[in-house]
Design an enzyme around this catalytic site. Structure first.
Site, PDB file in Angstrom:
ATOM      1  N   SER A  35       0.734  -1.109   0.124  1.00  0.00           N
ATOM      2  CA  SER A  35      -0.028  -0.134  -0.005  1.00  0.00           C
ATOM      3  C   SER A  35       0.840   1.091   0.057  1.00  0.00           C
ATOM      4  O   SER A  35       1.568   1.477  -0.814  1.00  0.00           O
ATOM      5  CB  SER A  35      -0.740   0.015   1.354  1.00  0.00           C
ATOM      6  OG  SER A  35      -1.949   0.952   1.131  1.00  0.00           O
ATOM      7  N   ASP A  43      -2.389   6.352  -3.397  1.00  0.00           N
ATOM      8  CA  ASP A  43      -1.209   5.760  -2.842  1.00  0.00           C
ATOM      9  C   ASP A  43      -0.653   4.741  -3.564  1.00  0.00           C
ATOM     10  O   ASP A  43      -1.149   4.340  -4.739  1.00  0.00           O
ATOM     11  CB  ASP A  43      -1.704   5.069  -1.558  1.00  0.00           C
ATOM     12  CG  ASP A  43      -2.673   4.170  -1.505  1.00  0.00           C
ATOM     13  OD1 ASP A  43      -3.334   3.905  -2.387  1.00  0.00           O
ATOM     14  OD2 ASP A  43      -2.705   3.396  -0.462  1.00  0.00           O
ATOM     15  N   ASP A  93      -0.991   1.605  -4.170  1.00  0.00           N
ATOM     16  CA  ASP A  93      -2.019   0.271  -4.771  1.00  0.00           C
ATOM     17  C   ASP A  93      -2.975   0.941  -5.044  1.00  0.00           C
ATOM     18  O   ASP A  93      -4.019   0.043  -5.527  1.00  0.00           O
ATOM     19  CB  ASP A  93      -2.090  -0.625  -3.478  1.00  0.00           C
ATOM     20  CG  ASP A  93      -2.675  -0.465  -2.359  1.00  0.00           C
ATOM     21  OD1 ASP A  93      -3.115   0.668  -1.979  1.00  0.00           O
ATOM     22  OD2 ASP A  93      -3.534  -1.162  -1.832  1.00  0.00           O
ATOM     23  N   ASP A 138      -5.938   2.640  -3.458  1.00  0.00           N
ATOM     24  CA  ASP A 138      -6.934   2.588  -2.743  1.00  0.00           C
ATOM     25  C   ASP A 138      -7.207   3.724  -1.883  1.00  0.00           C
ATOM     26  O   ASP A 138      -8.312   3.921  -1.270  1.00  0.00           O
ATOM     27  CB  ASP A 138      -7.182   1.246  -2.186  1.00  0.00           C
ATOM     28  CG  ASP A 138      -6.269   1.011  -0.979  1.00  0.00           C
ATOM     29  OD1 ASP A 138      -5.206   1.813  -0.688  1.00  0.00           O
ATOM     30  OD2 ASP A 138      -6.335   0.033  -0.434  1.00  0.00           O
TER      31      ASP A 138
END
Length: 448
Positions: free
Chosen positions: A104, A243, A245, A247
């Site tokens: 993340s 960010d 990833d 999400d």
């Protein structure tokens, strides 16, 4: 029973200096393959694997493939794609499970594994515990005739792009908007700019040159300063930052002011209330700013708090039959559009909301100003009874801040011996005073 490996969002750690290394990840894939997917003679289960742009993704992807195929599970690999893209494709392709290799918003030296069950939904605590339990057993691969196969699929990114675009009202466009899109040198680098461009915006892309090491490095949702500077430099109308990833979401207006998840949820809620499309109320977390809660309630919008973590926001939304919620960190959920948090789709819902309200972000957010917050992390001894020693200071703070003046949140960290003391109040000095008093009380309870 507590979980040994799974945290609030999968398994995560520093590559090589934690469980995140090839042998563990292979065993994790094998255990998940045995627990997550249907095992029957007439159906060979299939799992989708996506990843972000970290250098360690190649190694961990190979380990996961080995684990799943040794459990008799087929694997399809997408290459770099945002986490919500994995959730979407798992559902759209009717697969048995989905896996995202990502840490993340963390630095490139970390990595992690996130799972989605059939239908693209996050795993329950019970399933995560079942996977951990299975990992305690020896790996016994299936026979050679039953091994799974692995293949890469083409078209994953374009398919996800079309899905994102489909969540934006067809009667609207982003024409006449200049938007800076910061992809954090992560999974959305080749996707997010195309979504906004194909909906009509003039797009300036930053954080779109991943090299395996620069993910989240002074770019993206956790470092909005770069986006703020780019919006001002390019004289853009808005900035959108994701960010690593994809999400999380933060946004910036033309003045360079940053808006977190609380603010963006508020904009969406207000527009849906005006249009009559708001279903139920809004779910935040114990960390959601009190000023937002009070403003929503003044407008007749119900508000509830869940535990920290978008999975718990999702759980409460589903229990109540509501659709919109999220966290200040930038996880925003619109369950009528996607069944998980999605930075790109959330940004599109904000842009649609602004058109419904016929206002810009700056104007909408004149409704409320976030209460000042003071956060103090207090290290504690093992077994320390910090609740008892802080009880008096906590009671004094709650009494002083009653009646909408503020609130207190004490939360023990799940990953380190720390108690997080958060106080927010209408005045910054109130927040500082009470946070310090509670922190000092906890400190006093340490052994010499």
């Amino acid at each position: 029973m507590g979980k040994k490996y799974f945290g609030t969002d999968g398994v995560r750690g520093e590559v090589g200096n934690s469980v995140i290394q090839p042998d563990f990840v292979m065993k994790l894939g094998y255990a998940a393959g045995r627990v997550l997917v249907r095992q029957d003679k007439d159906h060979v289960p299939t799992v989708l694997i996506g990843k972000d742009a970290r250098i360690s993704g190649y190694m961990l992807e190979a380990a996961l493939v080995a684990g799943f195929t040794s459990a008799g599970v087929h694997v399809v690999q997408t290459g770099p794609i945002p986490t919500p893209g994995v959730a979407y494709l798992t559902r759209a392709l009717r697969l048995n499970a989905g896996v995202m290799i990502s840490a993340s918003h963390n630095a490139f030296s970390d990595n992690g594994i996130k799972f989605f069950a059939e239908g693209g939904v996050k795993l329950s605590d019970e399933i995560e515990l079942a996977i951990e339990d299975r990992m305690g057993e020896p790996m016994r691969s299936v026979g050679s005739r039953s091994f799974g196969r692995a293949r890469r699929i083409d078209g994953a990114a374009p398919r996800y792009i079309e899905f994102c675009k489909s969540t934006f009202p067809t009667e609207m466009s982003l024409r006449d908007l200049k938007i800076v899109v910061d992809c954090a040198n992560g999974a959305a680098y080749h996707i997010a700019p195309r979504v906004f461009h194909e909906l009509g915006a003039e797009v300036v892309g930053i954080g779109i040159d991943p090299n395996g090491f620069n993910i989240n490095d002074k770019v993206g949702a956790t470092y909005p300063q770069t986006l703020q500077a780019a919006v001002l430099q390019n004289e853009a109308d808005y900035g959108v930052a994701l960010d690593g990833d994809g999400d999380r979401l933060v946004m910036v207006d033309r003045f360079g002011k940053m808006y977190d998840g609380d603010s963006l949820i508020y904009v969406i809620a207000k527009a849906r209330q005006l249009s009559g499309s708001l279903k139920g109320g809004i779910v935040g977390t114990v960390m959601t700013n009190m000023a937002m809660e009070l403003s929503l309630k003044e407008q007749g919008i119900a508000f509830e708090r869940a535990k920290v973590g978008d999975r718990y926001v999702l759980q409460m939304l589903q229990e109540k039959g509501w659709q919109v919620g999220g966290e200040a960190s930038g996880h925003v959920l619109c369950l009528d559009k996607h069944n998980t948090g999605d930075g790109i789709i959330s940004a599109l819902q904000v842009f649609a909301a602004l058109q419904v309200l016929n206002q810009d972000l700056h104007s909408v957010m004149q409704d409320w100003r976030a209460f000042p917050q003071t956060m103090i992390n207090v290290r504690i001894d093992k077994g320390q009874d910090w609740q008892s020693v802080s009880a008096s200071a906590l009671a004094q703070a709650e009494e002083a801040l009653a009646g909408g003046k503020g609130r207190v949140v004490l939360r023990a960290s799940g990953t380190e011996p720390v108690v997080r003391v958060m106080v927010e109040a209408r005045k910054a000095e109130w927040a500082q005073e009470h946070a310090q008093n509670i922190a000092q009380a906890i400190e006093s309870g340490k052994t010499a």
